[in-house]
Design a protein around this motif. Sequence first.
Motif, PDB file in Angstrom:
ATOM      1  N   ILE A 232      39.055  29.238  46.685  1.00  0.00           N
ATOM      2  CA  ILE A 232      39.242  28.733  48.046  1.00  0.00           C
ATOM      3  C   ILE A 232      39.457  29.878  49.021  1.00  0.00           C
ATOM      4  N   SER A 233      40.302  30.831  48.673  1.00  0.00           N
ATOM      5  CA  SER A 233      40.624  31.918  49.603  1.00  0.00           C
ATOM      6  C   SER A 233      39.407  32.774  49.943  1.00  0.00           C
ATOM      7  N   LYS A 234      38.472  32.913  49.003  1.00  0.00           N
ATOM      8  CA  LYS A 234      37.295  33.748  49.289  1.00  0.00           C
ATOM      9  C   LYS A 234      36.375  33.117  50.334  1.00  0.00           C
ATOM     10  N   LYS A 235      36.542  31.826  50.615  1.00  0.00           N
ATOM     11  CA  LYS A 235      35.733  31.141  51.630  1.00  0.00           C
ATOM     12  C   LYS A 235      36.374  31.195  53.015  1.00  0.00           C
ATOM     13  N   LEU A 236      37.603  31.705  53.083  1.00  0.00           N
ATOM     14  CA  LEU A 236      38.343  31.739  54.342  1.00  0.00           C
ATOM     15  C   LEU A 236      38.297  33.129  54.955  1.00  0.00           C
ATOM     16  N   PRO A 237      38.553  33.222  56.265  1.00  0.00           N
ATOM     17  CA  PRO A 237      38.644  34.547  56.886  1.00  0.00           C
ATOM     18  C   PRO A 237      39.741  35.354  56.198  1.00  0.00           C
ATOM     19  N   LYS A 238      39.598  36.636  56.184  1.00  0.00           N
ATOM     20  CA  LYS A 238      40.515  37.511  55.450  1.00  0.00           C
ATOM     21  C   LYS A 238      41.769  37.855  56.262  1.00  0.00           C
ATOM     22  N   TYR A 239      42.360  36.873  56.895  1.00  0.00           N
ATOM     23  CA  TYR A 239      43.636  37.050  57.573  1.00  0.00           C
ATOM     24  C   TYR A 239      44.746  36.998  56.523  1.00  0.00           C
ATOM     25  N   PRO A 240      45.860  37.683  56.745  1.00  0.00           N
ATOM     26  CA  PRO A 240      46.939  37.634  55.743  1.00  0.00           C
ATOM     27  C   PRO A 240      47.554  36.236  55.617  1.00  0.00           C
ATOM     28  N   ILE A 241      47.575  35.500  56.717  1.00  0.00           N
ATOM     29  CA  ILE A 241      48.057  34.116  56.680  1.00  0.00           C
ATOM     30  C   ILE A 241      47.089  33.244  57.465  1.00  0.00           C
ATOM     31  N   VAL A 242      47.008  31.979  57.069  1.00  0.00           N
ATOM     32  CA  VAL A 242      46.161  31.016  57.773  1.00  0.00           C
ATOM     33  C   VAL A 242      47.015  29.807  58.157  1.00  0.00           C
ATOM     34  N   PRO A 243      46.658  29.157  59.268  1.00  0.00           N
ATOM     35  CA  PRO A 243      47.461  28.032  59.738  1.00  0.00           C
ATOM     36  C   PRO A 243      47.291  26.794  58.861  1.00  0.00           C
ATOM     37  N   ALA A 244      48.365  26.020  58.774  1.00  0.00           N
ATOM     38  CA  ALA A 244      48.340  24.776  58.002  1.00  0.00           C
ATOM     39  C   ALA A 244      49.290  23.776  58.646  1.00  0.00           C
ATOM     40  N   THR A 245      49.229  22.557  58.186  1.00  0.00           N
ATOM     41  CA  THR A 245      50.130  21.496  58.624  1.00  0.00           C
ATOM     42  C   THR A 245      51.018  21.127  57.451  1.00  0.00           C
ATOM     43  N   LEU A 246      52.308  21.041  57.711  1.00  0.00           N
ATOM     44  CA  LEU A 246      53.256  20.662  56.666  1.00  0.00           C
ATOM     45  C   LEU A 246      53.576  19.181  56.790  1.00  0.00           C
ATOM     46  N   LEU A 247      53.267  18.436  55.744  1.00  0.00           N
ATOM     47  CA  LEU A 247      53.731  17.055  55.617  1.00  0.00           C
ATOM     48  C   LEU A 247      55.082  17.193  54.933  1.00  0.00           C
ATOM     49  N   GLY A 248      56.139  17.305  55.763  1.00  0.00           N
ATOM     50  CA  GLY A 248      57.445  17.712  55.264  1.00  0.00           C
ATOM     51  C   GLY A 248      58.216  16.650  54.508  1.00  0.00           C
ATOM     52  N   ARG A 249      58.105  15.439  54.921  1.00  0.00           N
ATOM     53  CA  ARG A 249      58.832  14.346  54.270  1.00  0.00           C
ATOM     54  C   ARG A 249      57.957  13.098  54.326  1.00  0.00           C
ATOM     55  N   LEU A 250      58.040  12.286  53.294  1.00  0.00           N
ATOM     56  CA  LEU A 250      57.388  10.978  53.281  1.00  0.00           C
ATOM     57  C   LEU A 250      58.273  10.099  52.419  1.00  0.00           C
ATOM     58  N   ALA A 251      58.777   9.019  53.010  1.00  0.00           N
ATOM     59  CA  ALA A 251      59.709   8.146  52.288  1.00  0.00           C
ATOM     60  C   ALA A 251      59.431   6.684  52.616  1.00  0.00           C
ATOM     61  N   VAL A 252      59.554   5.839  51.596  1.00  0.00           N
ATOM     62  CA  VAL A 252      59.347   4.395  51.725  1.00  0.00           C
ATOM     63  C   VAL A 252      60.666   3.691  51.444  1.00  0.00           C
ATOM     64  N   ASN A 253      61.082   2.827  52.349  1.00  0.00           N
ATOM     65  CA  ASN A 253      62.294   2.030  52.178  1.00  0.00           C
ATOM     66  C   ASN A 253      62.176   1.223  50.880  1.00  0.00           C
TER      67      ASN A 253
ATOM     68  N   GLY B 273      51.670  -0.593  49.021  1.00  0.00           N
ATOM     69  CA  GLY B 273      50.629   0.328  49.470  1.00  0.00           C
ATOM     70  C   GLY B 273      50.986   1.071  50.748  1.00  0.00           C
ATOM     71  N   LEU B 274      52.256   1.022  51.141  1.00  0.00           N
ATOM     72  CA  LEU B 274      52.658   1.645  52.398  1.00  0.00           C
ATOM     73  C   LEU B 274      52.685   3.169  52.306  1.00  0.00           C
ATOM     74  N   GLY B 275      52.994   3.715  51.140  1.00  0.00           N
ATOM     75  CA  GLY B 275      52.957   5.163  50.972  1.00  0.00           C
ATOM     76  C   GLY B 275      51.551   5.697  51.229  1.00  0.00           C
ATOM     77  N   GLU B 276      50.559   5.003  50.701  1.00  0.00           N
ATOM     78  CA  GLU B 276      49.175   5.397  50.937  1.00  0.00           C
ATOM     79  C   GLU B 276      48.817   5.260  52.412  1.00  0.00           C
ATOM     80  N   MET B 277      49.244   4.168  53.030  1.00  0.00           N
ATOM     81  CA  MET B 277      48.963   3.961  54.454  1.00  0.00           C
ATOM     82  C   MET B 277      49.552   5.108  55.283  1.00  0.00           C
ATOM     83  N   LEU B 278      50.769   5.495  54.961  1.00  0.00           N
ATOM     84  CA  LEU B 278      51.429   6.581  55.678  1.00  0.00           C
ATOM     85  C   LEU B 278      50.734   7.913  55.439  1.00  0.00           C
ATOM     86  N   LEU B 279      50.372   8.184  54.191  1.00  0.00           N
ATOM     87  CA  LEU B 279      49.676   9.430  53.874  1.00  0.00           C
ATOM     88  C   LEU B 279      48.351   9.513  54.632  1.00  0.00           C
TER      89      LEU B 279
END
Length: 169
Positions: A78-99, A106-112
């Motif tokens: 995967i990394s060989k297909k990306l620009p050779k920057y030391p870090i690349v931007p990403a999105t963190l899905l930090g928490r996911l919780a179902v009551n 199927g609510l976990g899937e809906m949320l994801l």
Amino acid sequence: MALSDDDYFIEPLGKHDRAAFCCGVEELDRYLKQQAGQDARKRVAAPFVLVEKSSGSIACYYTLSATSIKLGELPLAISKKLPKYPIVPATLLGRLAVNQNHRQKGLGEMLLMDALYRSLNSEIATTAVIVEAKDDDARSFYEHYNFMRFPDFSHRLFLMMETIAKMFA
């Protein structure tokens, strides 16, 4: 009970009643009740809630925030297909919780899917969505949706934006 879009809606955390939320993981319950609003106001994380229309109660929640990936942490294929920057931007899905009262619907899937869709359609560049699975069950949940493990971190997973785009094509 069949799940319907008419039963629930997803929106940013606002003046929702968070007191009754219980997913069974104290850290996740406490975060929603005590920290999520502050994180939203300070723009540290963007919490989203899935609300049951009939009761107005929070059935689930998740958070999104900006993060980055060290290029060397990704698999070489995967990394060989990306620009050779030391870090690349990403999105963190930090928490996911179902009551606990809303499990097995199927609510976990809906949320994801909502989190992935929002990440894909963000105007901010991002290479992948990253999750830190809290345990083996959570890791299995994400792997079911084609998240891949970072080679050196057994519970840190990612899904490339290219893959997410294909999911919603």
